[in-house]
Write a protein that holds these residues in place. Structure first.
Motif, PDB file in Angstrom:
ATOM      1  N   THR A  28       0.836  -1.202   0.000  1.00 41.11           N
ATOM      2  CA  THR A  28       0.000   0.000   0.000  1.00 41.11           C
ATOM      3  C   THR A  28       0.874   1.256   0.000  1.00 41.11           C
ATOM      4  O   THR A  28       0.616   2.201  -0.755  1.00 41.11           O
ATOM      5  CB  THR A  28      -0.944  -0.001   1.218  1.00 41.11           C
ATOM      6  OG1 THR A  28      -1.786  -1.160   1.136  1.00 41.11           O
ATOM      7  CG2 THR A  28      -1.784   1.244   1.279  1.00 41.11           C
ATOM      8  N   ALA A  29       1.920   1.251   0.806  1.00 37.41           N
ATOM      9  CA  ALA A  29       2.815   2.407   0.870  1.00 37.41           C
ATOM     10  C   ALA A  29       3.591   2.565  -0.435  1.00 37.41           C
ATOM     11  O   ALA A  29       3.698   3.667  -0.981  1.00 37.41           O
ATOM     12  CB  ALA A  29       3.774   2.259   2.043  1.00 37.41           C
ATOM     13  N   ARG A  30       4.127   1.462  -0.960  1.00 38.22           N
ATOM     14  CA  ARG A  30       4.922   1.544  -2.186  1.00 38.22           C
ATOM     15  C   ARG A  30       4.053   1.923  -3.382  1.00 38.22           C
ATOM     16  O   ARG A  30       4.460   2.700  -4.255  1.00 38.22           O
ATOM     17  CB  ARG A  30       5.647   0.221  -2.450  1.00 38.22           C
ATOM     18  CG  ARG A  30       6.757   0.366  -3.478  1.00 38.22           C
ATOM     19  CD  ARG A  30       7.702  -0.807  -3.473  1.00 38.22           C
ATOM     20  NE  ARG A  30       7.124  -1.998  -4.010  1.00 38.22           N
ATOM     21  CZ  ARG A  30       7.071  -2.290  -5.306  1.00 38.22           C
ATOM     22  NH1 ARG A  30       7.570  -1.467  -6.206  1.00 38.22           N
ATOM     23  NH2 ARG A  30       6.526  -3.413  -5.712  1.00 38.22           N
TER      24      ARG A  30
ATOM     25  N   ALA B 196       8.702  10.964  -1.704  1.00 33.33           N
ATOM     26  CA  ALA B 196       7.672  10.360  -0.860  1.00 33.33           C
ATOM     27  C   ALA B 196       7.016  11.364   0.088  1.00 33.33           C
ATOM     28  O   ALA B 196       6.211  10.960   0.937  1.00 33.33           O
ATOM     29  CB  ALA B 196       8.278   9.215  -0.050  1.00 33.33           C
TER      30      ALA B 196
ATOM     31  N   ARG C 282       2.117   8.558  -6.750  1.00 28.50           N
ATOM     32  CA  ARG C 282       2.497   9.950  -6.507  1.00 28.50           C
ATOM     33  C   ARG C 282       3.502  10.448  -7.544  1.00 28.50           C
ATOM     34  O   ARG C 282       3.539  11.626  -7.885  1.00 28.50           O
ATOM     35  CB  ARG C 282       3.095  10.088  -5.107  1.00 28.50           C
ATOM     36  CG  ARG C 282       3.405  11.512  -4.725  1.00 28.50           C
ATOM     37  CD  ARG C 282       4.044  11.574  -3.352  1.00 28.50           C
ATOM     38  NE  ARG C 282       4.158  12.891  -2.820  1.00 28.50           N
ATOM     39  CZ  ARG C 282       4.840  13.894  -3.353  1.00 28.50           C
ATOM     40  NH1 ARG C 282       5.444  13.749  -4.497  1.00 28.50           N
ATOM     41  NH2 ARG C 282       4.911  15.075  -2.765  1.00 28.50           N
TER      42      ARG C 282
ATOM     43  N   GLU D  37       4.606  13.656   1.909  1.00 26.79           N
ATOM     44  CA  GLU D  37       3.148  13.585   2.079  1.00 26.79           C
ATOM     45  C   GLU D  37       2.589  12.162   2.029  1.00 26.79           C
ATOM     46  O   GLU D  37       1.380  11.977   2.080  1.00 26.79           O
ATOM     47  CB  GLU D  37       2.427  14.482   1.063  1.00 26.79           C
ATOM     48  CG  GLU D  37       2.808  15.944   1.197  1.00 26.79           C
ATOM     49  CD  GLU D  37       2.137  16.812   0.150  1.00 26.79           C
ATOM     50  OE1 GLU D  37       1.095  16.408  -0.393  1.00 26.79           O
ATOM     51  OE2 GLU D  37       2.657  17.907  -0.110  1.00 26.79           O
ATOM     52  N   ILE D  38       3.445  11.154   1.923  1.00 26.49           N
ATOM     53  CA  ILE D  38       2.965   9.774   2.041  1.00 26.49           C
ATOM     54  C   ILE D  38       3.086   9.400   3.505  1.00 26.49           C
ATOM     55  O   ILE D  38       4.173   9.419   4.077  1.00 26.49           O
ATOM     56  CB  ILE D  38       3.776   8.793   1.162  1.00 26.49           C
ATOM     57  CG1 ILE D  38       3.604   9.139  -0.308  1.00 26.49           C
ATOM     58  CG2 ILE D  38       3.336   7.355   1.438  1.00 26.49           C
ATOM     59  CD1 ILE D  38       4.434   8.287  -1.254  1.00 26.49           C
ATOM     60  N   ASP D  39       1.961   9.108   4.108  1.00 20.98           N
ATOM     61  CA  ASP D  39       1.923   8.789   5.532  1.00 20.98           C
ATOM     62  C   ASP D  39       1.976   7.278   5.706  1.00 20.98           C
ATOM     63  O   ASP D  39       1.095   6.556   5.240  1.00 20.98           O
ATOM     64  CB  ASP D  39       0.637   9.350   6.153  1.00 20.98           C
ATOM     65  CG  ASP D  39       0.582   9.144   7.649  1.00 20.98           C
ATOM     66  OD1 ASP D  39       1.653   9.153   8.296  1.00 20.98           O
ATOM     67  OD2 ASP D  39      -0.526   8.958   8.173  1.00 20.98           O
ATOM     68  N   VAL D  40       3.028   6.800   6.362  1.00 24.29           N
ATOM     69  CA  VAL D  40       3.170   5.377   6.638  1.00 24.29           C
ATOM     70  C   VAL D  40       2.881   5.178   8.122  1.00 24.29           C
ATOM     71  O   VAL D  40       3.634   5.643   8.979  1.00 24.29           O
ATOM     72  CB  VAL D  40       4.589   4.873   6.295  1.00 24.29           C
ATOM     73  CG1 VAL D  40       4.719   3.405   6.621  1.00 24.29           C
ATOM     74  CG2 VAL D  40       4.899   5.137   4.834  1.00 24.29           C
TER      75      VAL D  40
ATOM     76  N   SER E 259       1.452   3.839  -3.216  1.00 24.45           N
ATOM     77  CA  SER E 259       1.248   5.286  -3.070  1.00 24.45           C
ATOM     78  C   SER E 259       2.440   6.054  -3.625  1.00 24.45           C
ATOM     79  O   SER E 259       2.274   7.088  -4.282  1.00 24.45           O
ATOM     80  CB  SER E 259       1.050   5.646  -1.593  1.00 24.45           C
ATOM     81  OG  SER E 259      -0.133   5.089  -1.098  1.00 24.45           O
ATOM     82  N   PHE E 260       3.636   5.551  -3.374  1.00 27.64           N
ATOM     83  CA  PHE E 260       4.850   6.170  -3.901  1.00 27.64           C
ATOM     84  C   PHE E 260       4.818   6.157  -5.425  1.00 27.64           C
ATOM     85  O   PHE E 260       5.109   7.171  -6.073  1.00 27.64           O
ATOM     86  CB  PHE E 260       6.074   5.397  -3.381  1.00 27.64           C
ATOM     87  CG  PHE E 260       7.399   5.978  -3.808  1.00 27.64           C
ATOM     88  CD1 PHE E 260       8.116   6.795  -2.958  1.00 27.64           C
ATOM     89  CD2 PHE E 260       7.954   5.679  -5.050  1.00 27.64           C
ATOM     90  CE1 PHE E 260       9.350   7.323  -3.333  1.00 27.64           C
ATOM     91  CE2 PHE E 260       9.174   6.198  -5.440  1.00 27.64           C
ATOM     92  CZ  PHE E 260       9.875   7.024  -4.577  1.00 27.64           C
TER      93      PHE E 260
ATOM     94  N   SER F 165      11.057   3.192  -5.921  1.00 25.07           N
ATOM     95  CA  SER F 165      10.012   2.839  -4.948  1.00 25.07           C
ATOM     96  C   SER F 165      10.495   1.729  -4.021  1.00 25.07           C
ATOM     97  O   SER F 165      10.183   1.722  -2.829  1.00 25.07           O
ATOM     98  CB  SER F 165       8.716   2.420  -5.656  1.00 25.07           C
ATOM     99  OG  SER F 165       8.822   1.127  -6.232  1.00 25.07           O
TER     100      SER F 165
END
Length: 117
Positions: free
Chosen positions: A45-47, A95, A53, A97-100, A49-50, A70
């Protein structure tokens, strides 16, 4: 077909972000092919988003570069991998503004040695 040329022009005018918003299922399906076999839902999910983005900044012929960046970012965040300062700063900026949630915190050997002095 007169309508086809007009719709192609409209497609060129819209940004990738707009396209992805309107075609979320297609984007998720295409990006899903980039998921590692052992990648957890949280990491993916985080990657993802990267990737989303930064898609606008990487043309199709440089997509491998974006995928590699990524992975560098995810390895740095989730596994504590260290890279050159320049590369680390680049992926951290990408990255922003990507909230992990619940990202692990890693202490380096140098930080431990400083604490002991």
């Amino acid at each position: 077909m007169p309508g086809a040329a007009g719709s192609a022009g409209k497609m060129e005018d819209c940004s990738l972000d707009d396209f992805l918003k309107r075609n979320r299922e297609l984007a998720d399906c295409s990006l899903e092919q980039l998921r590692g076999l052992s990648e957890s839902d949280k990491h993916w999910t985080a990657r993802k988003s990267f990737l989303i983005r930064n898609l606008n900044d990487y043309p199709r012929d440089r997509m491998d570069d974006l995928v590699a960046l990524s992975m560098v970012w995810a390895n740095h965040i989730f596994m504590g991998c260290r890279y050159s300062e320049q590369l680390t700063q680049k992926v951290l900026k990408m990255a922003e503004e990507i909230d992990v949630e619940d990202a692990p915190h890693f202490t380096t050997r140098d930080e431990i040695m400083k604490q002991r002095q």
